[in-house]
Design an enzyme around this catalytic site. Structure first.
Site, mmCIF file in Angstrom:
data_model
loop_
_atom_site.group_PDB
_atom_site.id
_atom_site.type_symbol
_atom_site.label_atom_id
_atom_site.label_comp_id
_atom_site.label_asym_id
_atom_site.label_seq_id
_atom_site.Cartn_x
_atom_site.Cartn_y
_atom_site.Cartn_z
ATOM 1 N N ASP A 1 -5.730 0.593 9.084
ATOM 2 C CA ASP A 1 -5.228 0.608 7.660
ATOM 3 C C ASP A 1 -6.130 -0.813 6.802
ATOM 4 O O ASP A 1 -5.854 -0.973 5.680
ATOM 5 C CB ASP A 1 -3.743 0.227 7.384
ATOM 6 C CG ASP A 1 -3.068 1.531 7.046
ATOM 7 O OD1 ASP A 1 -3.803 2.496 6.921
ATOM 8 O OD2 ASP A 1 -1.855 1.425 7.141
ATOM 9 N N LYS B 1 1.050 -1.110 0.103
ATOM 10 C CA LYS B 1 0.083 -0.040 0.007
ATOM 11 C C LYS B 1 0.881 1.168 0.033
ATOM 12 O O LYS B 1 1.875 1.567 0.986
ATOM 13 C CB LYS B 1 -0.741 0.100 1.232
ATOM 14 C CG LYS B 1 -1.722 1.119 1.450
ATOM 15 C CD LYS B 1 -2.484 1.483 2.591
ATOM 16 C CE LYS B 1 -1.551 1.500 4.015
ATOM 17 N NZ LYS B 1 -1.034 2.894 3.883
ATOM 18 N N ILE C 1 4.248 0.468 4.287
ATOM 19 C CA ILE C 1 3.734 -0.035 3.093
ATOM 20 C C ILE C 1 2.628 -1.041 3.365
ATOM 21 O O ILE C 1 1.925 -1.731 2.350
ATOM 22 C CB ILE C 1 4.777 -0.346 1.871
ATOM 23 C CG1 ILE C 1 5.622 -1.554 2.449
ATOM 24 C CG2 ILE C 1 5.323 0.566 1.281
ATOM 25 C CD1 ILE C 1 6.543 -1.965 1.559
ATOM 26 N N GLY C 2 1.952 -0.894 4.555
ATOM 27 C CA GLY C 2 0.839 -1.732 4.778
ATOM 28 C C GLY C 2 0.942 -3.194 4.919
ATOM 29 O O GLY C 2 -0.261 -4.181 4.986
#
Length: 290
Positions: free
Chosen positions: A140, A13, A103-104
């Site tokens: 998230d 992400k 970045i998730g």
């Protein structure tokens, strides 16, 4: 009929911009972000079994060694509890993304677990309910469940899917230093920022011009905690074909939107030569509708 095995992707992400616009009384920060996903990531495979188990493979499996529990197992137990069924599945996490990287990764893994197990267990769960379960796991997770470009506001629960986003080439770089998201938010100081205006998505040039006027409000705090981020920026901005370099999420992963796939590939090769300890990936943004 119940499936015997299901695989779900957990793509990286990216926050193409990230504005911190306020803070709720419960401590959660309010955000405004343009979220996109890359064509690289982790992978979850779920197989029928008599009990719940998790094995971890991939280049970053070692970073999760010794964890008694993680978001993947928590997602499995939460979904099973909601469906009032035993949490029975053999799960494999192929860990290709760095851990604590902005970045998730963990959220994307949890979302992929929910998607995979809903199919494996043949659950007809409404999207709204699945999103609510995701939010219980982390702010998230809902956007990772959506798995398409979107405008994110609130603490992550308010999502507006975008019908179009250019599949721009992108270069991802992580300096190999884990960075805690709570630590970055704690280190953030100063006034809260304003939300961004309406997004111009009709053509790549307009989008890029717009993104250059936006920001990631966590950059200064992340830099203070991991100064190597500044070195990453310097390398990215010096690459031929770099159109925009920015921190993703709370970092330390940075991304560069590139002029074309050739410049992304050549940039990745150059960085891996001069900084062999860095994690570097040339990829693309996933377009809407996948």
């Amino acid at each position: 009929m119940t499936a015997a095995s299901v695989t779900a992707e957990a793509p990286a992400k990216l926050n193409l911009f990230l504005h911190v616009t306020g803070r709720r009384a419960d401590g959660y920060h309010l955000l405004d972000s343009l979220v996109a996903f890359a064509e690289t990531g982790d992978r979850i495979t779920a197989k029928s079994a008599d009990s719940l188990s998790l094995s971890i493979t991939g280049p970053f499996a070692g970073a999760l060694d010794g964890e008694a529990d993680n978001l993947v197992l928590r997602a499995a137990r939460l979904l099973a509890g909601d469906a009032d069924i035993p949490p029975a599945a053999s799960l494999t996490l192929e860990k290709n993304l760095p851990v604590a990287a902005g970045i998730g990764g963990g959220s994307a893994d949890a979302a992929a677990t929910l998607r995979a197990l809903a199919r494996l267990w043949n659950l007809e769960i409404p999207t709204e309910r699945l999103m609510a379960l995701g939010l219980e796991l982390g702010a998230d997770v809902p956007v990772c469940l959506l798995d398409q470009p979107c405008r994110l506001t609130g603490i992550g629960e308010t999502l507006v899917p975008l019908s179009s986003l250019p599949a721009l080439p992108v270069l991802l770089v992580n300096p190999g230093v884990p960075l805690s998201t709570p630590a970055v938010f704690h280190a953030r100081s100063g006034k809260y920022g304003a939300a961004a205006p309406v997004l111009p998505l009709e053509e790549p040039a307009r989008l890029l011009d717009f993104l250059r006027t936006q920001r990631n409000d966590l950059t200064d705090a992340a830099l203070a905690l991991v100064p190597q981020i500044g070195t990453v920026f310097s390398h990215l901005e010096a690459l031929p074909g770099c159109l925009l370099a920015r921190l993703s999420g709370s970092g330390p992963t940075c991304f560069a939107l590139m002029q074309d796939e050739e410049s992304a590939e050549s940039g990745a090769a150059a960085l891996q030569t001069v900084q062999p300890s860095w994690w570097v990936r040339a990829t693309r943004l996933r377009p809407a509708g996948l």
